[in-house]
Design an enzyme around this catalytic site. Structure first.
Site, short mmCIF file in Angstrom:
data_model
loop_
_atom_site.label_atom_id
_atom_site.label_comp_id
_atom_site.label_asym_id
_atom_site.label_seq_id
_atom_site.Cartn_x
_atom_site.Cartn_y
_atom_site.Cartn_z
N GLU A 263 72.84 -66.73 -21.51
CA GLU A 263 71.74 -65.81 -21.76
C GLU A 263 71.81 -64.78 -20.63
OE1 GLU A 263 67.01 -65.10 -21.71
OE2 GLU A 263 67.98 -66.54 -20.39
N ASP B 12 70.54 -70.74 -19.17
CA ASP B 12 69.37 -69.87 -19.12
C ASP B 12 69.42 -68.94 -17.91
OD1 ASP B 12 66.59 -69.23 -20.05
OD2 ASP B 12 66.10 -69.98 -18.06
#
Length: 731
Positions: free
Chosen positions: A464, A411
């Protein structure tokens, strides 16, 4: 037996005695436990609250009372050679146990060295709480990194949460504190009580390397049970490397575990319940993977797991670690991979967590310009510190090894790569070369991906990353970051912006649908329609579509068909497959009742068929990283908002995709194709089966030897309104 030699034991230094009583003494093994004096062996015990203590020795457990000293709780006396037990009289009864201070150092020098170097790849086996047997005695070994602490203690109900009773041993300059507590078992709640270098007691801390935690709203760590799950996923594990590479079909169903569906009376399903209900659904829908929003332990449910504190612990919201293993195994046995969102970018500042863990900025940076995320009010890991880097890599390996997870979606990578991420001029510090790149984070990510590739070949790492950082999926030895895949955020934003426009205006923004092909092969991409696009006032995917209800559903079906045939792996957030009407609510569940309406049931059938066609046709996935596998046929028909392209792979049927993104049906639309003969209409998103109007080409068209668009043959098509049509060349 009284302790006649107690008066001849060397007296305890008064300052040490005071420090013990005040919880300020950090070297307990120097004065407690067994020692040898001028007149023989003696033992000293400090247990505030104890009424009396005796030593039991020999086969007959001969009892020798220890003499009470000042301060209260201090007992000492002469003992013979050999092992001994303590018989402790508490106000509530008697306890018989070994003396924790009678055991030698626990962790080996190699463990300490590897932890210090950030290279201990089984960190949870060294730090945290572990059931062990020492010198034939069962108990729990605790170990924690707190290099700047004056004193560290293990506290729990077993010692009335009194930090003076189980002060830990500091292992030299390693910064590691350890203690073996005999006869303690799994299930015990515990924390660390830490006194900083200035003598100030800190808030009680949860264990950074705990494998499980107390259910919310509690914040204690829990001594884990030994792993007992017998894995039955050998076939999957041996083949997942070929199932997850850049030439494999990958469609990922992203879920938030507590809001996919609910049990009776709105109860949250646990991992076993999800194994029973989610796994068959994902298999029926044809997805190859599930991706779980972060399941590491986290204090605030509303963070959806993206502000974790227990990086080694599956959250207790859904059961024990064993239950999570059962869920993963159930997925694997049905041929479904499991990807977990993993958050190494930042952590929350909750007092019981990592923030100023030993009284200093240990895991984070001291300087807020480097160590504080303004966007999320969280703290940024100090990636340049070896122990911190090793802690994070140890966490990643723990999920992959202990839970057989098939990949990690890392993330907020963009926030890690740039020192000025979301900061104004003057609010950030340049790197040593004066640039904005976070060199320490770059080194960390490369090291992380290298270690994962070495230790767990076949597992995948997905970034990401929302910027144009070059080489995210390029090999490390070629200057890249070494990820296997990267989310294509640009494609997602462009195409959603386009589809949100009134069809009459789309001709002015035609390039928003084509621009993604300019860079589609620069990285190994995943096309994401994630939870981020259906929260915080953004509405649902269906809600983004303009027009009346029929038009919205048609636009959504066309968009999904375009996505499934576009180069790149697919990620799809739960609820999209039934055209969820309202924004995602993490406290609710998917509106499954919508499936009673034909339009919503039709979208679900479309997704199922798209997954089937995608898996069956190698041209749609095997050349995702090869620009030779994609060719535009019609790229510039702005006036009609028509797009047509080919997906090709040697030895496989050529796939033709045509999308008409206006509500106007078009007949006599001629397209060039590479070969004459029958082109079978494999899927039409306007089919009545999916809730459309049923306009199409009767199942297929014959290509004639009439050249068009640079091809030797062509077909004459009917283009249904707001629809995509997929054709296969019959050879």
């Amino acid at each position: 037996m009284t302790n006649r030699l107690a008066e001849r034991i060397p007296p305890l230094d008064a300052e040490v005695a005071t420090a013990l009583a005040q919880g300020q003494f950090g070297d307990p093994f120097a004065v407690l436990g067994p020692h040898r004096g001028p007149d023989g062996r003696f033992v000293r015990v400090f247990l505030p609250g104890a009424k009396s203590i005796a030593v039991l020795q020999g086969e007959r457990r001969e009892r020798t009372e220890l003499t009470a000293r000042e301060p209260a709780g201090l007992f000492e006396g002469a003992i013979g050679d050999g092992a001994y037990l303590l018989s402790i009289s508490w106000p509530g009864g008697e306890q018989v146990t070994e003396d924790p201070y009678s055991f030698g150092p626990l962790l080996g020098e190699l463990d300490l060295h590897l932890i210090g170097e950030g290279r201990h790849q089984r960190l949870a086996d060294a730090l945290g709480s572990n059931l062990v047997t020492v010198d034939g005695v069962n108990g729990v070994r605790f170990a924690v990194w707190a290099p700047n602490a004056r004193r560290v203690s293990v506290i729990g109900a077993f010692n009335s949460w009194d930090g003076r009773r189980h002060v830990m041993r500091r292992r030299g300059g390693s910064g590691i504190w350890e203690l073996f507590i005999p006869r303690l078992g799994n299930g015990e709640l515990y924390k660390y009580e830490i006194v900083d270098r200035h003598g100030h007691a800190l808030p009680q801390k949860a264990d950074p390397v705990a494998r499980t935690a107390e259910p919310q709203p509690g914040t204690a760590s829990v001594v884990p049970r030994p792993p007992s799950h017998v894995w039955r996923d050998g076939e999957w594990m041996s083949s997942r490397g070929t199932r997850q590479n850049e030439a494999a079909p990958i469609t990922i169903y992203e879920i938030h575990a507590s809001s996919w569906t609910r049990g009776p009376n709105g109860t949250t399903l646990d991992w076993r319940g999800l194994a029973d209900r989610l796994v068959p659904y994902v298999k029926e829908m044809g997805f190859t993977h599930v991706e779980l929003m972060p399941v590491a332990e986290h204090p605030f449910t509303g963070s959806w797991g993206y502000q974790p504190l227990g990086l080694f612990a599956p959250t207790r919201r859904f059961g024990d670690p064993e239950d999570f293993a059962i869920f993963v195994d159930a997925c694997h046995q049905q041929g479904i991979g499991v990807i977990v969102d993993w958050v190494p970018a930042h952590f929350p500042s909750d007092a019981h967590g990592l923030a100023r863990f030993d009284g200093t900025a240990l895991y984070e940076h001291e300087d807020p310009s480097e160590g504080f995320h303004k966007d999320w009010n969280t703290l940024i890991y100090n990636f340049g510190r070896r122990e911190v880097s090793g802690f994070l890599i140890g966490s990643a390996l723990h999920w992959l090894e202990h839970f057989h997870v098939d990949g990690l979606r890392v993330d907020a990578v963009a926030s890690m790569l740039y020192r000025d991420y979301s900061r104004n001029p003057g609010e950030w510090r340049p790197n040593v070369y004066g640039g904005r790149e976070n060199l320490e984070a770059i080194d960390f990510l490369r090291h992380l991906n290298a270690v994962v590739a070495e230790r767990h070949p076949g597992a995948i790492m997905i970034a990401e990353e929302s910027t144009a950082w070059p080489g995210v999926t390029r090999p490390i030895d070629e200057g890249g970051l070494g990820f296997d895949f990267k989310w294509n955020m640009g494609w997602m934003h462009d195409t959603l912006h386009y589809l949100a426009r009134d069809p009459i205006h789309r001709r002015h923004h035609h390039d928003e649908m084509t621009f993604g092909l300019v860079y589609a092969f620069a990285e190994h991409f995943v096309l994401p329609l994630s939870h981020d696009e259906v929260v915080h006032g953004k509405g649902s995917l269906l809600g983004k579509m303009p027009g009346d209800r029929w038009t919205k559903l048609a636009g959504l079906r066309a968009y999904f068909s375009f996505m499934w045939t576009h180069p790149g792996k697919k990620l799809f957030f739960m609820g999209g497959e039934i055209a969820q009407e309202r924004e995602w609510d993490h406290d609710g569940e998917i509106d499954w009742d919508l499936l009673r309406e034909p339009g919503h049931a039709g979208v679900q059938r479309l997704i199922k068929d798209l997954n089937r066609i995608y898996r069956e046709q190698p041209a749609l996935y095997a050349t995702d990283s090869d620009p030779g596998g994609f060719r535009w046929v019609v790229q510039d028909d702005r006036e009609n908002s028509v797009y047509a392209f080919l997906r090709q792979r040697p030895g496989s049927p050529t796939v033709l995709v045509v999308a008409n993104l206006t509500p106007v049906p078009r007949s006599g639309y001629r397209l060039g194709v590479p070969v004459a003969g029958l082109w079978r209409e494999a899927l039409n998103s306007d089919s009545t089966f999916y809730g459309g109007s049923g306009i199409g080409n009767g199942g297929g068209v014959h290509a004639m030897g009439i050249s068009s668009h640079g091809y030797p043959a062509s077909i004459d098509l009917v283009l249904p309104p707001l629809a995509a049509v997929i054709f296969f060349a019959e050879t």
